[in-house]
Write a protein that holds these residues in place. Structure first.
Motif, mmCIF file in Angstrom:
data_model
loop_
_atom_site.group_PDB
_atom_site.id
_atom_site.type_symbol
_atom_site.label_atom_id
_atom_site.label_comp_id
_atom_site.label_asym_id
_atom_site.label_seq_id
_atom_site.Cartn_x
_atom_site.Cartn_y
_atom_site.Cartn_z
ATOM 1 N N SER A 208 -3.582 -2.029 43.366
ATOM 2 C CA SER A 208 -2.560 -1.444 42.795
ATOM 3 C C SER A 208 -2.102 -1.897 41.402
ATOM 4 O O SER A 208 -2.532 -2.943 40.712
ATOM 5 N N PRO A 209 -1.494 -0.968 40.571
ATOM 6 C CA PRO A 209 -1.129 -1.393 39.325
ATOM 7 C C PRO A 209 -0.197 -2.322 39.111
ATOM 8 O O PRO A 209 -0.195 -3.182 38.301
ATOM 9 N N LYS A 210 0.917 -2.875 40.202
ATOM 10 C CA LYS A 210 1.676 -3.670 40.003
ATOM 11 C C LYS A 210 0.701 -5.194 40.055
ATOM 12 O O LYS A 210 0.894 -6.162 39.520
ATOM 13 N N PHE A 211 -0.088 -5.265 41.120
ATOM 14 C CA PHE A 211 -1.047 -6.515 41.448
ATOM 15 C C PHE A 211 -1.831 -6.569 40.127
ATOM 16 O O PHE A 211 -2.095 -7.764 39.844
ATOM 17 N N TYR A 212 -2.451 -5.388 39.822
ATOM 18 C CA TYR A 212 -3.303 -5.504 38.374
ATOM 19 C C TYR A 212 -2.355 -6.221 37.365
ATOM 20 O O TYR A 212 -3.133 -7.119 36.660
ATOM 21 N N SER A 213 -1.372 -6.015 37.055
ATOM 22 C CA SER A 213 -0.481 -6.460 36.104
ATOM 23 C C SER A 213 -0.212 -7.964 36.370
ATOM 24 O O SER A 213 -0.208 -8.837 35.602
ATOM 25 N N ARG A 214 -0.044 -8.357 37.467
ATOM 26 C CA ARG A 214 0.236 -9.690 37.985
ATOM 27 C C ARG A 214 -0.920 -10.588 37.518
ATOM 28 O O ARG A 214 -0.888 -11.663 36.958
ATOM 29 N N ILE A 215 -2.115 -10.275 37.948
ATOM 30 C CA ILE A 215 -3.469 -10.809 37.905
ATOM 31 C C ILE A 215 -3.481 -10.960 36.293
ATOM 32 O O ILE A 215 -4.044 -11.974 35.862
ATOM 33 N N ASN A 216 -3.425 -9.880 35.445
ATOM 34 C CA ASN A 216 -3.771 -9.909 33.977
ATOM 35 C C ASN A 216 -2.567 -10.915 33.429
ATOM 36 O O ASN A 216 -3.033 -11.716 32.487
ATOM 37 N N ARG A 217 -1.479 -11.000 33.843
ATOM 38 C CA ARG A 217 -0.410 -11.936 33.176
ATOM 39 C C ARG A 217 -0.735 -13.137 33.409
ATOM 40 O O ARG A 217 -0.832 -14.159 32.527
ATOM 41 N N PHE A 218 -1.091 -13.512 34.723
ATOM 42 C CA PHE A 218 -1.428 -14.889 35.306
ATOM 43 C C PHE A 218 -2.677 -15.506 34.256
ATOM 44 O O PHE A 218 -2.424 -16.481 33.803
ATOM 45 N N TYR A 219 -3.771 -14.745 34.218
ATOM 46 C CA TYR A 219 -5.106 -15.135 33.355
ATOM 47 C C TYR A 219 -4.786 -15.286 32.039
ATOM 48 O O TYR A 219 -5.268 -16.307 31.432
ATOM 49 N N GLN A 220 -3.925 -14.396 31.394
ATOM 50 C CA GLN A 220 -3.718 -14.398 29.814
ATOM 51 C C GLN A 220 -2.791 -15.705 29.704
ATOM 52 O O GLN A 220 -3.049 -16.427 28.643
ATOM 53 N N THR A 221 -2.019 -15.825 30.527
ATOM 54 C CA THR A 221 -1.036 -17.184 30.550
ATOM 55 C C THR A 221 -1.881 -18.402 30.408
ATOM 56 O O THR A 221 -1.787 -19.320 29.549
ATOM 57 N N PHE A 222 -2.726 -18.251 31.414
ATOM 58 C CA PHE A 222 -3.765 -19.651 31.673
ATOM 59 C C PHE A 222 -4.645 -19.889 30.165
ATOM 60 O O PHE A 222 -4.882 -20.750 29.859
#
Length: 292
Positions: free
Chosen positions: A206-220
């Motif tokens: 889903s777009p919300k899950f896609y956004s969460r994963i992207n935020r996590f990995y870019q933060t990392f």
């Protein structure tokens, strides 16, 4: 020994983000042969021309040998990849742009989410020939030429099916602005329910899950390249409410704490053998949060 990211032919750049070539001809000590792979937005086709890898799920303890040509669907949890040398190792990873795997395979992408599928039944038996050609290529230029030729034939057989949802998928990867689901749906001229269904069909989640994963990995990635910045500052800069909010995402997407994940990531083979180059400048890390 080589770890190199290369752009594809210009005619393929609407589909393929990059090629990643990994070649080792010197055995890696067993204790360093396992690469931690935190969750990220990524869908790829992988040619293991020489040697192979085992995919380990640290949450379940399951370990599975990956096919010599394999489709990697959208990842939603931390994995570990163990490189096996026989007697050397050569891999070409084809990283697709948002929605491109769906355009090439013409199947709902959620069917591939979390899976590592044998690519031959999904593409063609030609995959085996391409893998053999890569195995015998004299250098990375020839490897890229083989891959370009294969994908140019695939792309030329497709109708022009560029989709607004694919553009939105790319937008969510690069734009730091907060978007509402309603606004995104409006950009695609769809109702929110239609947009979420079609986005999931093309991206696998889903777009919300896609956004969460992207935020996590870019933060990392940001923290990895900016080790002097404290975790709270990093968390707030990327839209988390506090450190504990960030740590919760690390537990889900890295199966460990932020500190331990960084320590494990620093021991991956390409770092130990001095082939790692900073992924990008700190200013290029951006995130997007979808408001519901």
């Amino acid at each position: 020994m080589l770890v190199k990211e290369i752009l594809p032919n210009l005619a393929l750049q609407a589909y393929i983000k990059s090629y990643l070539i990994v070649r080792f001809d010197t055995p890696i000590p067993k204790e360093f042969a396992t690469k931690p792979y935190p969750t990220r937005i990524e869908q790829s086709l992988n040619f293991f021309a020489r040697g192979y890898i085992n995919n380990q799920n640290p949450a379940t303890g399951e370990s599975v040998r990956v096919a010599s040509t394999a489709i990697f669907g959208q990842q939603v949890c931390r994995l570990n990849f163990e490189t096996i040398f026989q007697p050397d190792f050569l891999m070409l990873m084809v990283n697709f742009k948002a929605g491109a795997m769906h355009r090439l395979l013409r199947i709902p992408n959620q069917e591939l989410t979390t899976k590592f599928c044998d690519a031959e039944p999904l593409f063609s038996t030609e995959m085996r020939i391409v893998n053999d050609l890569i195995a015998n290529a004299k250098d990375e230029v020839e490897i890229v030429g083989i891959a370009d030729e294969f994908f140019l034939k695939k792309v030329r057989a497709l109708k022009n099916d560029a989709n607004q949802i694919d553009k939105i998928g790319e937008l969510l990867l690069t734009n730091p602005t907060h978007f509402s689901l309603n606004w995104l749906a409006d950009q695609a001229c769809l109702s929110p329910r239609q947009f979420e269904r079609r986005f999931t069909e093309r991206m696998g989640i889903s777009p919300k899950f896609y956004s969460r994963i992207n935020r996590f990995y870019q933060t990392f990635l940001y923290k990895e390249t900016n080790p002097g910045t404290d975790w709270l500052t990093v968390a707030l800069n990327f839209g988390y409410t506090d450190y504990y909010h960030l740590a919760k995402d690390f537990k889900q997407f890295a199966n460990t704490s932020p500190k331990i994940m960084l320590e494990q990531y620093a021991r991956r083979p390409e770092v130990l053998f001095k082939f790692f180059e900073p992924h990008r400048s700190a200013s290029a890390y951006r995130t997007v949060i979808i408001d519901t």
